[in-house]
Design a protein around this motif. Structure first.
Motif, PDB file in Angstrom:
ATOM      1  N   LEU A 167     -65.595  73.699  -7.855  1.00 30.31           N
ATOM      2  CA  LEU A 167     -64.574  72.658  -7.672  1.00 30.31           C
ATOM      3  C   LEU A 167     -63.169  73.158  -7.979  1.00 30.31           C
ATOM      4  O   LEU A 167     -62.229  72.382  -8.032  1.00 30.31           O
ATOM      5  CB  LEU A 167     -64.902  71.465  -8.576  1.00 30.31           C
ATOM      6  CG  LEU A 167     -66.029  70.576  -8.034  1.00 30.31           C
ATOM      7  CD1 LEU A 167     -66.490  69.591  -9.074  1.00 30.31           C
ATOM      8  CD2 LEU A 167     -65.567  69.846  -6.776  1.00 30.31           C
ATOM      9  N   ASP A 168     -63.042  74.490  -8.220  1.00 32.42           N
ATOM     10  CA  ASP A 168     -61.722  74.957  -8.667  1.00 32.42           C
ATOM     11  C   ASP A 168     -60.941  75.660  -7.564  1.00 32.42           C
ATOM     12  O   ASP A 168     -60.025  76.414  -7.837  1.00 32.42           O
ATOM     13  CB  ASP A 168     -61.880  75.877  -9.881  1.00 32.42           C
ATOM     14  CG  ASP A 168     -62.818  77.027  -9.575  1.00 32.42           C
ATOM     15  OD1 ASP A 168     -63.321  77.098  -8.429  1.00 32.42           O
ATOM     16  OD2 ASP A 168     -63.053  77.865 -10.465  1.00 32.42           O
ATOM     17  N   ILE A 169     -61.321  75.442  -6.281  1.00 31.69           N
ATOM     18  CA  ILE A 169     -60.526  76.023  -5.194  1.00 31.69           C
ATOM     19  C   ILE A 169     -59.264  75.187  -5.052  1.00 31.69           C
ATOM     20  O   ILE A 169     -59.348  73.957  -4.955  1.00 31.69           O
ATOM     21  CB  ILE A 169     -61.321  76.016  -3.867  1.00 31.69           C
ATOM     22  CG1 ILE A 169     -62.613  76.831  -4.031  1.00 31.69           C
ATOM     23  CG2 ILE A 169     -60.473  76.590  -2.734  1.00 31.69           C
ATOM     24  CD1 ILE A 169     -63.572  76.693  -2.855  1.00 31.69           C
ATOM     25  N   SER A 227     -62.396  64.782   8.000  1.00 29.44           N
ATOM     26  CA  SER A 227     -61.673  65.785   7.207  1.00 29.44           C
ATOM     27  C   SER A 227     -61.007  65.140   5.998  1.00 29.44           C
ATOM     28  O   SER A 227     -60.997  65.704   4.902  1.00 29.44           O
ATOM     29  CB  SER A 227     -60.610  66.472   8.059  1.00 29.44           C
ATOM     30  OG  SER A 227     -61.227  67.244   9.048  1.00 29.44           O
ATOM     31  N   ARG A 228     -60.461  63.943   6.230  1.00 31.02           N
ATOM     32  CA  ARG A 228     -59.800  63.238   5.127  1.00 31.02           C
ATOM     33  C   ARG A 228     -60.814  62.921   4.029  1.00 31.02           C
ATOM     34  O   ARG A 228     -60.519  63.081   2.836  1.00 31.02           O
ATOM     35  CB  ARG A 228     -59.165  61.963   5.662  1.00 31.02           C
ATOM     36  CG  ARG A 228     -58.409  61.200   4.603  1.00 31.02           C
ATOM     37  CD  ARG A 228     -57.432  60.291   5.268  1.00 31.02           C
ATOM     38  NE  ARG A 228     -57.560  58.934   4.794  1.00 31.02           N
ATOM     39  CZ  ARG A 228     -56.744  57.954   5.175  1.00 31.02           C
ATOM     40  NH1 ARG A 228     -55.806  58.192   6.048  1.00 31.02           N
ATOM     41  NH2 ARG A 228     -56.891  56.752   4.700  1.00 31.02           N
ATOM     42  N   ASN A 229     -62.022  62.495   4.434  1.00 31.08           N
ATOM     43  CA  ASN A 229     -63.060  62.183   3.441  1.00 31.08           C
ATOM     44  C   ASN A 229     -63.466  63.410   2.636  1.00 31.08           C
ATOM     45  O   ASN A 229     -63.598  63.338   1.416  1.00 31.08           O
ATOM     46  CB  ASN A 229     -64.297  61.585   4.122  1.00 31.08           C
ATOM     47  CG  ASN A 229     -64.021  60.173   4.596  1.00 31.08           C
ATOM     48  OD1 ASN A 229     -63.117  59.512   4.094  1.00 31.08           O
ATOM     49  ND2 ASN A 229     -64.768  59.713   5.587  1.00 31.08           N
ATOM     50  N   ILE A 230     -63.640  64.552   3.331  1.00 26.00           N
ATOM     51  CA  ILE A 230     -63.999  65.789   2.626  1.00 26.00           C
ATOM     52  C   ILE A 230     -62.929  66.111   1.581  1.00 26.00           C
ATOM     53  O   ILE A 230     -63.233  66.424   0.428  1.00 26.00           O
ATOM     54  CB  ILE A 230     -64.160  66.960   3.624  1.00 26.00           C
ATOM     55  CG1 ILE A 230     -65.371  66.718   4.528  1.00 26.00           C
ATOM     56  CG2 ILE A 230     -64.291  68.291   2.883  1.00 26.00           C
ATOM     57  CD1 ILE A 230     -65.590  67.788   5.595  1.00 26.00           C
ATOM     58  N   MET A 231     -61.646  66.005   1.996  1.00 27.91           N
ATOM     59  CA  MET A 231     -60.533  66.307   1.090  1.00 27.91           C
ATOM     60  C   MET A 231     -60.527  65.375  -0.113  1.00 27.91           C
ATOM     61  O   MET A 231     -60.414  65.798  -1.258  1.00 27.91           O
ATOM     62  CB  MET A 231     -59.190  66.170   1.828  1.00 27.91           C
ATOM     63  CG  MET A 231     -58.933  67.255   2.845  1.00 27.91           C
ATOM     64  SD  MET A 231     -58.638  68.836   2.057  1.00 27.91           S
ATOM     65  CE  MET A 231     -56.979  68.571   1.410  1.00 27.91           C
ATOM     66  N   GLN A 232     -60.625  64.057   0.154  1.00 24.69           N
ATOM     67  CA  GLN A 232     -60.560  63.078  -0.941  1.00 24.69           C
ATOM     68  C   GLN A 232     -61.743  63.261  -1.898  1.00 24.69           C
ATOM     69  O   GLN A 232     -61.569  63.212  -3.112  1.00 24.69           O
ATOM     70  CB  GLN A 232     -60.510  61.659  -0.385  1.00 24.69           C
ATOM     71  CG  GLN A 232     -59.135  61.325   0.188  1.00 24.69           C
ATOM     72  CD  GLN A 232     -59.091  59.970   0.868  1.00 24.69           C
ATOM     73  OE1 GLN A 232     -60.117  59.444   1.292  1.00 24.69           O
ATOM     74  NE2 GLN A 232     -57.909  59.403   0.970  1.00 24.69           N
ATOM     75  N   ASN A 233     -62.939  63.483  -1.338  1.00 19.92           N
ATOM     76  CA  ASN A 233     -64.114  63.706  -2.181  1.00 19.92           C
ATOM     77  C   ASN A 233     -63.956  64.954  -3.032  1.00 19.92           C
ATOM     78  O   ASN A 233     -64.256  64.948  -4.230  1.00 19.92           O
ATOM     79  CB  ASN A 233     -65.378  63.841  -1.320  1.00 19.92           C
ATOM     80  CG  ASN A 233     -65.821  62.493  -0.784  1.00 19.92           C
ATOM     81  OD1 ASN A 233     -65.507  61.453  -1.363  1.00 19.92           O
ATOM     82  ND2 ASN A 233     -66.536  62.511   0.328  1.00 19.92           N
ATOM     83  N   GLY A 254     -63.882  65.544  -7.092  1.00 19.70           N
ATOM     84  CA  GLY A 254     -64.957  66.300  -7.719  1.00 19.70           C
ATOM     85  C   GLY A 254     -66.309  66.105  -7.068  1.00 19.70           C
ATOM     86  O   GLY A 254     -67.342  66.418  -7.662  1.00 19.70           O
ATOM     87  N   VAL A 255     -66.333  65.565  -5.851  1.00 16.64           N
ATOM     88  CA  VAL A 255     -67.605  65.373  -5.150  1.00 16.64           C
ATOM     89  C   VAL A 255     -67.693  66.369  -3.994  1.00 16.64           C
ATOM     90  O   VAL A 255     -66.821  66.403  -3.134  1.00 16.64           O
ATOM     91  CB  VAL A 255     -67.711  63.936  -4.577  1.00 16.64           C
ATOM     92  CG1 VAL A 255     -69.048  63.749  -3.873  1.00 16.64           C
ATOM     93  CG2 VAL A 255     -67.511  62.914  -5.681  1.00 16.64           C
ATOM     94  N   VAL A 256     -68.747  67.198  -3.999  1.00 16.85           N
ATOM     95  CA  VAL A 256     -68.916  68.161  -2.911  1.00 16.85           C
ATOM     96  C   VAL A 256     -70.117  67.764  -2.062  1.00 16.85           C
ATOM     97  O   VAL A 256     -71.236  67.706  -2.575  1.00 16.85           O
ATOM     98  CB  VAL A 256     -69.125  69.594  -3.459  1.00 16.85           C
ATOM     99  CG1 VAL A 256     -69.269  70.578  -2.314  1.00 16.85           C
ATOM    100  CG2 VAL A 256     -67.970  69.981  -4.348  1.00 16.85           C
ATOM    101  N   PRO A 257     -69.902  67.460  -0.777  1.00 19.24           N
ATOM    102  CA  PRO A 257     -71.045  67.150   0.087  1.00 19.24           C
ATOM    103  C   PRO A 257     -71.996  68.355   0.105  1.00 19.24           C
ATOM    104  O   PRO A 257     -71.534  69.494   0.168  1.00 19.24           O
ATOM    105  CB  PRO A 257     -70.429  66.950   1.481  1.00 19.24           C
ATOM    106  CG  PRO A 257     -68.970  66.816   1.254  1.00 19.24           C
ATOM    107  CD  PRO A 257     -68.641  67.462  -0.045  1.00 19.24           C
ATOM    108  N   PRO A 258     -73.316  68.137   0.024  1.00 19.12           N
ATOM    109  CA  PRO A 258     -74.252  69.263  -0.019  1.00 19.12           C
ATOM    110  C   PRO A 258     -74.098  70.142   1.225  1.00 19.12           C
ATOM    111  O   PRO A 258     -73.900  69.639   2.332  1.00 19.12           O
ATOM    112  CB  PRO A 258     -75.643  68.584  -0.050  1.00 19.12           C
ATOM    113  CG  PRO A 258     -75.406  67.142   0.250  1.00 19.12           C
ATOM    114  CD  PRO A 258     -73.983  66.836  -0.040  1.00 19.12           C
TER     115      PRO A 258
END
Length: 325
Positions: free
Chosen positions: A10-12, A50-56, A60-64
Motif C-alpha cells: 500500500l506504499d506506492i 479507474s476512479r474506484n481503483i484509485m479511491q480504494n 487502503g483497499v487493494v482489489p485482489p
C-alpha cells in the motif's frame, strides 16, 4: 513490509508521476502518457472503474489480483479525466489528452486558411476559445480565478492574436509567399504571451507558494510566479514551433507540384495530418522542458520573503514552487 500472497503493497506513491521527474526522460515519459489521445476513447464506465481503483487504494483497499501496472494505468486514466484539486470530471475538450487532436485540427486550419481576412479572424478566435476552455479546466484550485478575469484574458488574447495575424499579413504582402505562411505562428506566440499571464494574474498579484525540500510552505512569492509563468510561455511557444514551422515548408513545396494542383481539396487534410504528426511528439516533449517542481535561489526572491526565510531557516539556499502547465 510483507504483503499477503501477490497482493500489492500500500506504499506506492500514486500522488506522484510514475517516472523520475528530475530527469528530462522521466518527464517526457510522464507527459507522453498524460497527453495520449487514446484516453479520449475511454467510456464513462472505464473512467469510473479507474476512479474506484484509485479511491480504494488511497483508502487502503487493494482489489485482489491488481498488478502494479494496472494501478499506474488507473492513475493515469483517472488523472487524464478528473481535476486534481476538485475531483470533478473535466470537459472532454479541456483534457490534456484532447490537446493533440484539437490543436492539430485548429493549427492545420490556421495554416491552410491564412490568406483571407475572415478565415484568419475565425481560426484565431477558435484557437483562443479553445485555449480559454483548457485554461479554465486546468486552473489551479489554490488561487481560483473569477469568471470576469477569465473573460478579460479571453478577449485580450483573441484581440492580440487577431491583431498580430492581420498586422503581419498586411506587412508580408510584398514578401515571398513562404514568409506569409509563418504569420499564424507569430500570432499564436503573441497570444500566448498575453493569455497565460492574464489567466494567471492572481499569481502575479499574490504570488505562488514556495516550499522547502520537504514541501513545507515558507510563504508566497511573486518572483517565483513570474519565473513559472515565463517558463510556461516558453514551453507553449516551443510546442507550436514544430507544428507551425515544418508543415508550411513541406506544403509550400507540395503545392507547386501537379499532384496537389489537380486535387486542391487535399491541402487541408494533408496539412492537419502533418501538424498532428508534429504535435504528437512536440506536446509531451515541450511539457517536459522544465520540471513541474521548479527551484529558485533564495537571493532571487522578494527582500521581505528572503529576510523571513533567513530568519527562520538560515541554512536554506534554494526553495521550490510548482510552475503550472
Amino acid at each position: 513490509q510483507e504483503s499477503k500472497m501477490g497482493e500489492l503493497p500500500l506504499d506506492i506513491n500514486i500522488q506522484e508521476p510514475r517516472w523520475d521527474q528530475s530527469t528530462f526522460l522521466g518527464r517526457a515519459r510522464h507527459f507522453f502518457t498524460v497527453t495520449d489521445p487514446r484516453n479520449l476513447l475511454l467510456s464513462g464506465a472505464q473512467l469510473e472503474a479507474s476512479r474506484n481503483i484509485m479511491q480504494n487504494y488511497r483508502a487502503g483497499v487493494v482489489p485482489p489480483g491488481l498488478t502494479e501496472d494496472q494501478l499506474w494505468r488507473a492513475k493515469y486514466v483517472y488523472d487524464s479525466a478528473f481535476h486534481p484539486d476538485t475531483g470533478e470530471k473535466v470537459v472532454l475538450i479541456g483534457r490534456m489528452s484532447a490537446q493533440v487532436p484539437m490543436n492539430m485540427t485548429i493549427t492545420g486550419c490556421m495554416l491552410t486558411f491564412y490568406r483571407k481576412t475572415p478565415t484568419v479572424v475565425f481560426w484565431q478566435w477558435v484557437n483562443q476559445s479553445f485555449n480559454a476552455i483548457v485554461n479554465y479546466s486546468n486552473r489551479s484550485g489554490d488561487a481560483p480565478i473569477t469568471v470576469g478575469q477569465l473573460g478579460t484574458a479571453y478577449v485580450s488574447a483573441t484581440t492580440g492574436a487577431v491583431a498580430t495575424a492581420l498586422g503581419l499579413k498586411s506587412l508580408t504582402k510584398h514578401l515571398p509567399p513562404l514568409v506569409g505562411r509563418f504569420v499564424p505562428f507569430a500570432a499564436v506566440a503573441a497570444a500566448n504571451c498575453i493569455n497565460i499571464p492574464l489567466m494567471r494574474q492572481r499569481e502575479l498579484q499574490v504570488g505562488i507558494p514556495v516550499t522547502n525540500e520537504e514541501g513545507q510552505r515558507l510563504g508566497h512569492s511573486v518572483a517565483a510566479a513570474k519565473r513559472g509563468i515565463f517558463q510556461v510561455v516558453i514551453s507553449r511557444i516551443c510546442m507550436a514551433i514544430p507544428a507551425m514551422a515544418i508543415p508550411p515548408v513541406i506544403m509550400d513545396t507540395l503545392e507547386k507540384k501537379d499532384f496537389l494542383k489537380r486535387r486542391p481539396w487535399l491541402g487541408a487534410p494533408l496539412q492537419v495530418g502533418l501538424v498532428g504528426f508534429c504535435l504528437v511528439f512536440a506536446t509531451p516533449l515541450c511539457c517536459a522542458l522544465f520540471p513541474q517542481r521548479s527551484s529558485i535561489h533564495v537571493n532571487r526572491l522578494e527582500p521581505e520573503l528572503r529576510a523571513q526565510i533567513h530568519e527562520q531557516n538560515p541554512s536554506i539556499e534554494v526553495v521550490y514552487y510548482n510552475k503550472g502547465l
